[in-house]
Design a protein around this motif. Structure first.
Motif, mmCIF file in Angstrom:
data_model
loop_
_atom_site.group_PDB
_atom_site.id
_atom_site.type_symbol
_atom_site.label_atom_id
_atom_site.label_comp_id
_atom_site.label_asym_id
_atom_site.label_seq_id
_atom_site.Cartn_x
_atom_site.Cartn_y
_atom_site.Cartn_z
ATOM 1 N N VAL A 107 1.077 -1.212 -0.224
ATOM 2 C CA VAL A 107 -0.312 -0.210 0.292
ATOM 3 C C VAL A 107 1.016 1.195 -0.139
ATOM 4 N N ARG A 108 1.993 1.385 1.052
ATOM 5 C CA ARG A 108 2.807 2.558 0.673
ATOM 6 C C ARG A 108 3.336 3.262 -0.784
ATOM 7 N N SER A 109 3.775 2.232 -1.586
ATOM 8 C CA SER A 109 3.823 2.119 -3.160
ATOM 9 C C SER A 109 2.840 3.198 -3.647
ATOM 10 N N LEU A 110 1.593 3.517 -3.456
ATOM 11 C CA LEU A 110 0.632 3.855 -4.166
ATOM 12 C C LEU A 110 0.856 5.471 -3.908
ATOM 13 N N ASP A 158 -2.635 -2.779 4.963
ATOM 14 C CA ASP A 158 -2.091 -3.672 4.993
ATOM 15 C C ASP A 158 -0.708 -3.639 6.094
ATOM 16 N N GLY A 159 -0.678 -2.988 7.469
ATOM 17 C CA GLY A 159 0.072 -3.698 8.221
ATOM 18 C C GLY A 159 0.647 -2.979 8.544
ATOM 19 N N ASN A 160 0.979 -2.066 7.356
ATOM 20 C CA ASN A 160 2.469 -0.757 7.526
ATOM 21 C C ASN A 160 1.757 0.682 6.782
ATOM 22 N N ALA A 161 0.906 0.334 5.857
ATOM 23 C CA ALA A 161 0.469 1.883 5.397
ATOM 24 C C ALA A 161 -1.660 1.653 5.329
ATOM 25 N N ARG A 162 -1.915 2.533 5.416
ATOM 26 C CA ARG A 162 -3.438 2.303 5.022
ATOM 27 C C ARG A 162 -3.509 3.018 3.882
ATOM 28 N N VAL A 163 -4.735 2.858 2.751
ATOM 29 C CA VAL A 163 -5.369 3.161 2.007
ATOM 30 C C VAL A 163 -6.989 3.286 1.578
ATOM 31 N N THR A 174 -3.818 -5.553 -1.394
ATOM 32 C CA THR A 174 -4.577 -7.066 -0.076
ATOM 33 C C THR A 174 -4.086 -6.150 1.349
ATOM 34 N N GLY A 175 -5.027 -7.059 2.214
ATOM 35 C CA GLY A 175 -4.916 -6.400 3.952
ATOM 36 C C GLY A 175 -6.104 -5.832 4.411
ATOM 37 N N THR A 176 -6.097 -5.753 5.292
ATOM 38 C CA THR A 176 -7.294 -5.517 6.395
ATOM 39 C C THR A 176 -8.937 -4.694 6.307
ATOM 40 N N ALA A 177 -10.070 -5.014 5.853
ATOM 41 C CA ALA A 177 -10.576 -3.667 5.321
ATOM 42 C C ALA A 177 -11.229 -3.058 6.730
ATOM 43 N N VAL A 178 -10.889 -1.723 6.988
ATOM 44 C CA VAL A 178 -11.155 -0.659 7.967
ATOM 45 C C VAL A 178 -12.176 -0.081 7.831
ATOM 46 N N ALA A 179 -12.920 1.014 8.680
ATOM 47 C CA ALA A 179 -14.090 1.798 8.752
ATOM 48 C C ALA A 179 -13.210 3.098 8.268
ATOM 49 N N HIS A 180 -13.267 4.046 7.386
ATOM 50 C CA HIS A 180 -12.864 5.471 7.011
ATOM 51 C C HIS A 180 -12.959 6.049 8.463
ATOM 52 N N PRO A 223 -6.993 13.618 -1.718
ATOM 53 C CA PRO A 223 -6.748 15.080 -0.928
ATOM 54 C C PRO A 223 -4.921 14.687 -0.238
ATOM 55 N N ALA A 224 -4.439 15.430 0.392
ATOM 56 C CA ALA A 224 -3.370 15.240 1.221
ATOM 57 C C ALA A 224 -3.481 14.862 2.661
ATOM 58 N N THR A 225 -3.159 14.020 2.931
ATOM 59 C CA THR A 225 -2.620 13.868 3.948
ATOM 60 C C THR A 225 -2.273 14.191 4.828
ATOM 61 N N GLU A 226 -2.376 14.283 6.273
ATOM 62 C CA GLU A 226 -2.210 14.970 7.669
ATOM 63 C C GLU A 226 -0.209 14.107 7.905
ATOM 64 N N TRP A 227 0.742 15.243 7.969
ATOM 65 C CA TRP A 227 2.150 14.621 8.272
ATOM 66 C C TRP A 227 2.521 13.289 8.990
ATOM 67 N N GLY A 228 2.968 12.767 8.528
ATOM 68 C CA GLY A 228 2.916 11.909 10.296
ATOM 69 C C GLY A 228 2.002 10.681 9.846
ATOM 70 N N SER A 229 1.073 10.862 9.059
ATOM 71 C CA SER A 229 -0.204 9.589 8.850
ATOM 72 C C SER A 229 -0.216 8.797 7.554
ATOM 73 N N ASN A 230 0.217 7.539 8.500
ATOM 74 C CA ASN A 230 0.516 6.232 7.625
ATOM 75 C C ASN A 230 -0.997 5.645 6.424
ATOM 76 N N LEU A 231 -2.397 6.839 6.006
ATOM 77 C CA LEU A 231 -2.779 7.034 4.984
ATOM 78 C C LEU A 231 -1.712 7.280 3.868
ATOM 79 N N VAL A 232 -1.693 6.836 2.725
ATOM 80 C CA VAL A 232 -1.129 7.835 1.492
ATOM 81 C C VAL A 232 -2.395 7.938 1.134
ATOM 82 N N ASP A 233 -1.279 9.166 0.051
ATOM 83 C CA ASP A 233 -1.914 10.379 -1.049
ATOM 84 C C ASP A 233 -2.763 9.644 -2.151
ATOM 85 N N ALA A 234 -3.604 9.001 -1.738
ATOM 86 C CA ALA A 234 -4.194 7.972 -2.667
ATOM 87 C C ALA A 234 -5.721 7.639 -3.049
ATOM 88 N N ILE A 235 -6.286 7.175 -3.757
ATOM 89 C CA ILE A 235 -7.712 7.116 -3.652
ATOM 90 C C ILE A 235 -7.308 5.945 -4.415
#
Length: 258
Positions: free
Chosen positions: A40-43, A109-114, A53-59, A195-207
């Motif tokens: 996910v980090r590569s996105l 995916d344990g390292n990043a979220r999208v 692939t990963g775990t589905a969680v709520a936004h 949309p741009a994500t907050e600094w330090g967030s593991n949510l990548v800048d992608a949809i």
């Protein structure tokens, strides 16, 4: 001579349609198995077709949707209502109503979220079905659904013959498929700038969602290979049926023309 030609035409049309649909399903399997999931980090900032692939969680807002038959809070669902129809020696399940709904959710995916937008997805979730015999009182949620849904009627009528009571109506099948919070999830879709994500967030800048740049958009609650197996079983059955129907139609048409 007209009747054999009509029969041949019907077989050719139906067979061609089913064959085409099965071929499209096999095309989806080809795309799924022809690529590998990426981290996910590569996105971050990436655009184009991707598998994750990963775990589905709520936004972050924690938004969910309510599944119609079980009342479960989930991230996405599909449903189908069928009724068993029979005429002479022929019988089939006829679809009375179907639909799907979902909300944006996150794949972790344990390292990043999208973030994933499920609109327009070909969803392949595990099914849960309830079959209700004629004359049986529906469970409360199903009864509420039938009451407010045009085109679906409760098959709970009966006739009292004094010595016995005969139930009227047909069997009904209510099928629900869900992606629940915390389930494993597989997504093949198009990565787009988000949309741009907050600094330090593991949510990548992608949809990840549907788009012209991706051949398929699939969301499943199993692995990549598990998803392919689910699709290929139905695809092979459709291709086989379609091919047989086309061959029968062609044989009948040739027998008329020769």
């Amino acid at each position: 001579m007209v009747l054999p030609q009509l029969v041949a035409t019907v077989f050719l049309i139906i067979g061609s349609f089913v064959l085409f649909r099965g071929g499209q399903e096999l095309r989806t399997v080809f795309h799924i198995l022809g690529n590998d999931p990426v981290p996910v980090r590569s996105l971050d900032g990436h655009t184009g077709p991707v598998e994750i692939t990963g775990t589905a969680v709520a936004h972050e807002e924690g938004e969910t949707v309510t599944a119609p038959f079980t009342g479960s809070e989930c991230l996405a669902y599909t449903y189908e209502v069928e009724e068993y129809r029979s005429s002479g020696k022929h019988s089939h399940w006829e679809t009375l109503d179907e639909g799907q709904d979902g909300v944006d959710f996150v794949v972790d995916d344990g390292n990043a979220r999208v973030r994933v937008n499920p609109d327009g997805a070909d969803v392949r979730f595990e099914s849960q079905s309830v079959t209700v015999s004629p004359g049986t009182e529906l469970p409360e949620r199903l009864a509420d659904y039938v009451e407010r849904t045009e085109g679906v009627e409760a098959q709970d009528g009966s006739v009292n013959l004094l010595v016995t009571e005969i139930s009227l109506g047909n069997k009904q099948r209510f099928t629900e498929r869900r992606l629940d919070v915390g389930e494993d999830v597989y997504v093949y879709g198009q990565a787009m700038r988000g949309p741009a994500t907050e600094w330090g967030s593991n949510l990548v800048d992608a949809i990840v969602g549907d788009g012209d740049g991706t051949p398929v958009f699939v969301i499943s609650d199993t692995s990549e290979r598990g998803t392919a197996r689910r699709i290929v079983r139905g695809a092979i059955a459709e291709v086989t049926f379609g091919l047989v129907a086309v061959l029968i139609g062609a044989a009948v048409l040739l027998s008329v023309l020769l």
